[in-house]
Design a protein around this motif. Sequence first.
Motif, mmCIF file in Angstrom:
data_model
loop_
_atom_site.group_PDB
_atom_site.id
_atom_site.type_symbol
_atom_site.label_atom_id
_atom_site.label_comp_id
_atom_site.label_asym_id
_atom_site.label_seq_id
_atom_site.Cartn_x
_atom_site.Cartn_y
_atom_site.Cartn_z
ATOM 1 N N GLN A 4 0.801 -1.213 0.000
ATOM 2 C CA GLN A 4 0.000 0.000 0.000
ATOM 3 C C GLN A 4 0.839 1.271 0.000
ATOM 4 O O GLN A 4 0.332 2.345 0.234
ATOM 5 N N VAL A 5 2.122 1.160 -0.253
ATOM 6 C CA VAL A 5 3.019 2.309 -0.226
ATOM 7 C C VAL A 5 3.416 2.663 -1.654
ATOM 8 O O VAL A 5 3.784 1.802 -2.438
ATOM 9 N N GLU A 6 3.343 3.955 -1.984
ATOM 10 C CA GLU A 6 3.804 4.425 -3.285
ATOM 11 C C GLU A 6 5.185 5.046 -3.103
ATOM 12 O O GLU A 6 5.374 5.885 -2.228
ATOM 13 N N VAL A 7 6.128 4.619 -3.894
ATOM 14 C CA VAL A 7 7.490 5.124 -3.799
ATOM 15 C C VAL A 7 7.742 6.071 -4.970
ATOM 16 O O VAL A 7 7.472 5.735 -6.121
ATOM 17 N N GLU A 8 8.242 7.262 -4.674
ATOM 18 C CA GLU A 8 8.589 8.238 -5.698
ATOM 19 C C GLU A 8 10.045 8.640 -5.482
ATOM 20 O O GLU A 8 10.415 9.077 -4.400
ATOM 21 N N ILE A 9 10.859 8.467 -6.506
ATOM 22 C CA ILE A 9 12.281 8.787 -6.416
ATOM 23 C C ILE A 9 12.512 10.085 -7.190
ATOM 24 O O ILE A 9 12.390 10.112 -8.412
ATOM 25 N N LYS A 10 12.819 11.146 -6.477
ATOM 26 C CA LYS A 10 12.956 12.469 -7.094
ATOM 27 C C LYS A 10 14.430 12.793 -7.318
ATOM 28 O O LYS A 10 15.093 13.346 -6.444
ATOM 29 N N ILE A 11 14.936 12.431 -8.503
ATOM 30 C CA ILE A 11 16.339 12.705 -8.817
ATOM 31 C C ILE A 11 16.498 13.445 -10.134
ATOM 32 O O ILE A 11 17.602 13.857 -10.468
ATOM 33 N N GLU A 17 16.683 12.972 -18.401
ATOM 34 C CA GLU A 17 15.821 11.861 -18.802
ATOM 35 C C GLU A 17 16.444 10.544 -18.366
ATOM 36 O O GLU A 17 17.666 10.412 -18.292
ATOM 37 N N ILE A 18 15.596 9.581 -18.065
ATOM 38 C CA ILE A 18 16.056 8.242 -17.706
ATOM 39 C C ILE A 18 16.381 7.510 -19.001
ATOM 40 O O ILE A 18 15.539 7.425 -19.899
ATOM 41 N N ILE A 19 17.606 7.007 -19.114
ATOM 42 C CA ILE A 19 17.979 6.270 -20.324
ATOM 43 C C ILE A 19 18.290 4.806 -20.028
ATOM 44 O O ILE A 19 18.535 4.038 -20.944
ATOM 45 N N GLY A 20 18.262 4.415 -18.761
ATOM 46 C CA GLY A 20 18.490 3.025 -18.408
ATOM 47 C C GLY A 20 18.030 2.745 -16.992
ATOM 48 O O GLY A 20 18.122 3.600 -16.115
ATOM 49 N N LEU A 21 17.526 1.547 -16.793
ATOM 50 C CA LEU A 21 17.071 1.124 -15.476
ATOM 51 C C LEU A 21 17.357 -0.367 -15.336
ATOM 52 O O LEU A 21 16.899 -1.170 -16.141
ATOM 53 N N TRP A 22 18.202 -0.713 -14.366
ATOM 54 C CA TRP A 22 18.575 -2.096 -14.116
ATOM 55 C C TRP A 22 18.451 -2.358 -12.633
ATOM 56 O O TRP A 22 18.888 -1.530 -11.835
ATOM 57 N N GLU A 23 17.925 -3.475 -12.243
ATOM 58 C CA GLU A 23 17.770 -3.918 -10.855
ATOM 59 C C GLU A 23 17.859 -2.784 -9.835
ATOM 60 O O GLU A 23 16.856 -2.302 -9.364
ATOM 61 N N ASN A 24 19.061 -2.354 -9.481
ATOM 62 C CA ASN A 24 19.213 -1.334 -8.442
ATOM 63 C C ASN A 24 19.934 -0.084 -8.951
ATOM 64 O O ASN A 24 20.444 0.698 -8.173
ATOM 65 N N ARG A 25 19.987 0.095 -10.264
ATOM 66 C CA ARG A 25 20.688 1.251 -10.826
ATOM 67 C C ARG A 25 19.787 1.994 -11.805
ATOM 68 O O ARG A 25 19.018 1.384 -12.550
ATOM 69 N N ILE A 39 22.570 4.604 -7.579
ATOM 70 C CA ILE A 39 22.446 3.253 -7.054
ATOM 71 C C ILE A 39 21.424 3.252 -5.925
ATOM 72 O O ILE A 39 21.505 4.060 -4.997
ATOM 73 N N LEU A 40 20.443 2.359 -6.026
ATOM 74 C CA LEU A 40 19.409 2.226 -5.011
ATOM 75 C C LEU A 40 19.721 1.045 -4.104
ATOM 76 O O LEU A 40 20.160 -0.005 -4.576
ATOM 77 N N GLU A 41 19.503 1.224 -2.815
ATOM 78 C CA GLU A 41 19.665 0.145 -1.846
ATOM 79 C C GLU A 41 18.377 0.027 -1.050
ATOM 80 O O GLU A 41 17.645 1.004 -0.897
ATOM 81 N N ILE A 42 18.121 -1.142 -0.543
ATOM 82 C CA ILE A 42 16.943 -1.368 0.291
ATOM 83 C C ILE A 42 17.405 -1.402 1.744
ATOM 84 O O ILE A 42 18.304 -2.163 2.094
ATOM 85 N N ASP A 43 16.774 -0.570 2.604
ATOM 86 C CA ASP A 43 17.183 -0.519 4.010
ATOM 87 C C ASP A 43 16.563 -1.676 4.795
ATOM 88 O O ASP A 43 15.840 -2.511 4.238
ATOM 89 N N ASP A 44 16.837 -1.741 6.087
ATOM 90 C CA ASP A 44 16.369 -2.839 6.928
ATOM 91 C C ASP A 44 14.845 -2.913 7.024
ATOM 92 O O ASP A 44 14.286 -3.959 7.328
ATOM 93 N N PRO A 48 13.435 1.826 -0.210
ATOM 94 C CA PRO A 48 14.583 2.158 -1.061
ATOM 95 C C PRO A 48 15.302 3.403 -0.564
ATOM 96 O O PRO A 48 14.683 4.339 -0.068
ATOM 97 N N ARG A 49 16.603 3.405 -0.692
ATOM 98 C CA ARG A 49 17.442 4.548 -0.331
ATOM 99 C C ARG A 49 18.434 4.763 -1.462
ATOM 100 O O ARG A 49 18.910 3.797 -2.074
#
Length: 88
Positions: A4-11, A17-25, A39-44, A48-49
């Motif tokens: 039920q959580v919406e994640v928005e990454i504001k970078i 423009e986004i030209i590539g998206l892979w697993e955590n990058r 690089i995205l990491e998942i916290d405890d 995503p962080r």
Amino acid sequence: MSDQVEVEIKILKDGDEIIGLWENRVLIKHSDGSAEFFILEIDDDGYPRLNNKTWKITKGDGEIHIAPKKAPNERSSKKKLPPKIITF
């Protein structure tokens, strides 16, 4: 993380423009023509962080330059800088 959580990454900045998206990058092309890996990491808690390290790709002659990031109001000091690394 709950479904039920919406994640928005504001970078993105204007002109980016986004030209590539892979697993955590995420690869962003900036308006000046350079590109940057975030690089995205998942916290405890399962959220995503953004890793504080990015890889910026610019025009050059096959060199890699490493330098510490400065805070916006940080003055330069006489700290020893990492070496310039040339790979080609």
